[in-house]
Design a protein around this motif. Structure first.
Motif, PDB file in Angstrom:
ATOM      1  N   LEU A 101       0.835  -1.203   0.000  1.00 59.39           N
ATOM      2  CA  LEU A 101       0.000   0.000   0.000  1.00 59.39           C
ATOM      3  C   LEU A 101       0.874   1.260   0.000  1.00 59.39           C
ATOM      4  O   LEU A 101       0.625   2.195  -0.769  1.00 59.39           O
ATOM      5  CB  LEU A 101      -0.940   0.008   1.209  1.00 59.39           C
ATOM      6  CG  LEU A 101      -1.819   1.240   1.364  1.00 59.39           C
ATOM      7  CD1 LEU A 101      -2.778   1.371   0.184  1.00 59.39           C
ATOM      8  CD2 LEU A 101      -2.592   1.180   2.665  1.00 59.39           C
ATOM      9  N   ILE A 102       1.907   1.258   0.831  1.00 61.98           N
ATOM     10  CA  ILE A 102       2.829   2.398   0.880  1.00 61.98           C
ATOM     11  C   ILE A 102       3.501   2.584  -0.483  1.00 61.98           C
ATOM     12  O   ILE A 102       3.563   3.702  -1.009  1.00 61.98           O
ATOM     13  CB  ILE A 102       3.880   2.212   1.997  1.00 61.98           C
ATOM     14  CG1 ILE A 102       3.216   2.312   3.370  1.00 61.98           C
ATOM     15  CG2 ILE A 102       5.001   3.237   1.866  1.00 61.98           C
ATOM     16  CD1 ILE A 102       4.089   1.860   4.520  1.00 61.98           C
ATOM     17  N   SER A 103       3.974   1.505  -1.061  1.00 62.65           N
ATOM     18  CA  SER A 103       4.622   1.547  -2.372  1.00 62.65           C
ATOM     19  C   SER A 103       3.670   2.104  -3.430  1.00 62.65           C
ATOM     20  O   SER A 103       4.042   2.948  -4.241  1.00 62.65           O
ATOM     21  CB  SER A 103       5.083   0.151  -2.749  1.00 62.65           C
ATOM     22  OG  SER A 103       5.543   0.107  -4.073  1.00 62.65           O
ATOM     23  N   LYS A 115       4.662   1.957 -12.631  1.00 61.98           N
ATOM     24  CA  LYS A 115       4.205   0.600 -12.327  1.00 61.98           C
ATOM     25  C   LYS A 115       4.471   0.287 -10.859  1.00 61.98           C
ATOM     26  O   LYS A 115       5.488   0.677 -10.302  1.00 61.98           O
ATOM     27  CB  LYS A 115       4.914  -0.416 -13.217  1.00 61.98           C
ATOM     28  CG  LYS A 115       4.584  -0.239 -14.679  1.00 61.98           C
ATOM     29  CD  LYS A 115       5.341  -1.216 -15.527  1.00 61.98           C
ATOM     30  CE  LYS A 115       5.019  -0.956 -16.989  1.00 61.98           C
ATOM     31  NZ  LYS A 115       5.761  -1.824 -17.875  1.00 61.98           N
ATOM     32  N   HIS A 116       3.540  -0.437 -10.257  1.00 61.42           N
ATOM     33  CA  HIS A 116       3.665  -0.846  -8.858  1.00 61.42           C
ATOM     34  C   HIS A 116       2.815  -2.082  -8.637  1.00 61.42           C
ATOM     35  O   HIS A 116       1.873  -2.341  -9.386  1.00 61.42           O
ATOM     36  CB  HIS A 116       3.227   0.288  -7.922  1.00 61.42           C
ATOM     37  CG  HIS A 116       1.822   0.745  -8.172  1.00 61.42           C
ATOM     38  ND1 HIS A 116       0.732   0.134  -7.621  1.00 61.42           N
ATOM     39  CD2 HIS A 116       1.336   1.744  -8.952  1.00 61.42           C
ATOM     40  CE1 HIS A 116      -0.372   0.739  -8.027  1.00 61.42           C
ATOM     41  NE2 HIS A 116      -0.034   1.713  -8.837  1.00 61.42           N
ATOM     42  N   PRO A 117       3.150  -2.871  -7.612  1.00 63.17           N
ATOM     43  CA  PRO A 117       2.368  -4.086  -7.356  1.00 63.17           C
ATOM     44  C   PRO A 117       0.943  -3.757  -6.913  1.00 63.17           C
ATOM     45  O   PRO A 117       0.720  -2.805  -6.171  1.00 63.17           O
ATOM     46  CB  PRO A 117       3.125  -4.777  -6.219  1.00 63.17           C
ATOM     47  CG  PRO A 117       4.431  -4.087  -6.111  1.00 63.17           C
ATOM     48  CD  PRO A 117       4.268  -2.736  -6.715  1.00 63.17           C
ATOM     49  N   ASN A 118      -0.013  -4.552  -7.388  1.00 64.21           N
ATOM     50  CA  ASN A 118      -1.380  -4.413  -6.908  1.00 64.21           C
ATOM     51  C   ASN A 118      -1.579  -5.310  -5.694  1.00 64.21           C
ATOM     52  O   ASN A 118      -0.627  -5.888  -5.178  1.00 64.21           O
ATOM     53  CB  ASN A 118      -2.391  -4.716  -8.023  1.00 64.21           C
ATOM     54  CG  ASN A 118      -2.312  -6.147  -8.520  1.00 64.21           C
ATOM     55  OD1 ASN A 118      -1.734  -7.017  -7.887  1.00 64.21           O
ATOM     56  ND2 ASN A 118      -2.895  -6.402  -9.677  1.00 64.21           N
ATOM     57  N   GLU A 119      -2.817  -5.460  -5.238  1.00 61.42           N
ATOM     58  CA  GLU A 119      -3.075  -6.256  -4.031  1.00 61.42           C
ATOM     59  C   GLU A 119      -2.728  -7.728  -4.197  1.00 61.42           C
ATOM     60  O   GLU A 119      -2.559  -8.445  -3.217  1.00 61.42           O
ATOM     61  CB  GLU A 119      -4.533  -6.094  -3.564  1.00 61.42           C
ATOM     62  CG  GLU A 119      -5.588  -6.467  -4.579  1.00 61.42           C
ATOM     63  CD  GLU A 119      -5.922  -5.352  -5.571  1.00 61.42           C
ATOM     64  OE1 GLU A 119      -6.647  -5.657  -6.541  1.00 61.42           O
ATOM     65  OE2 GLU A 119      -5.468  -4.226  -5.415  1.00 61.42           O
TER      66      GLU A 119
END
Length: 126
Positions: A101-103, A115-119
């Motif tokens: 979430l922070i990322s 781009k960033h990881p999803n849940e």
């Protein structure tokens, strides 16, 4: 500017480490590392995991496939149903969710195209 960002990052890390859930995670890790029963469960699981990986390469043609699958499954259940391990894994998952979430918040605050990881831990395609 770069040094300031690094310092802020360390401040964020320190805040995360102050959380009760993080402290409990470290406490459980230390308990698990000293618990002979859990160490034995981990060692058995790791040995059978290696064996299982080797056997699966040959698939249904390997003569020990069924037995190895059964032994690996039993070792995995024994390890992951241990109350201490179960609590540790739940806390670990909670911490990972918070870090994701922070990322995500940082990435989307900078640009919606980053781009960033999803849940699910998958990288979103933009």
């Amino acid at each position: 500017m770069k040094q300031e960002i690094i310092e802020k990052t360390y401040e964020l890390v320190d805040e995360i480490k102050k959380q009760t859930s993080y402290q409990k995670l470290i406490e459980l890790k230390n308990i698990i590392e000293k618990n002979k029963e859990i160490i034995e469960l981990i060692n058995t699981f790791e040995k059978l995991n290696i064996k299982y990986t080797e056997v699966v390469k040959y698939g249904k043609y390997h003569p020990d496939l069924k037995r190895t699958q059964q032994e690996f499954s039993e070792a995995k259940i024994a390890l992951y149903t241990n109350p201490l391990v179960k609590e540790y894994k739940a806390l670990e998952k909670e911490l990972q969710k918070e870090l994701d979430l922070i990322s995500s918040e940082i990435a989307t605050s900078v640009s919606k195209k980053i781009k960033h990881p999803n849940e699910l831990g998958l990288i979103n395609k933009q």
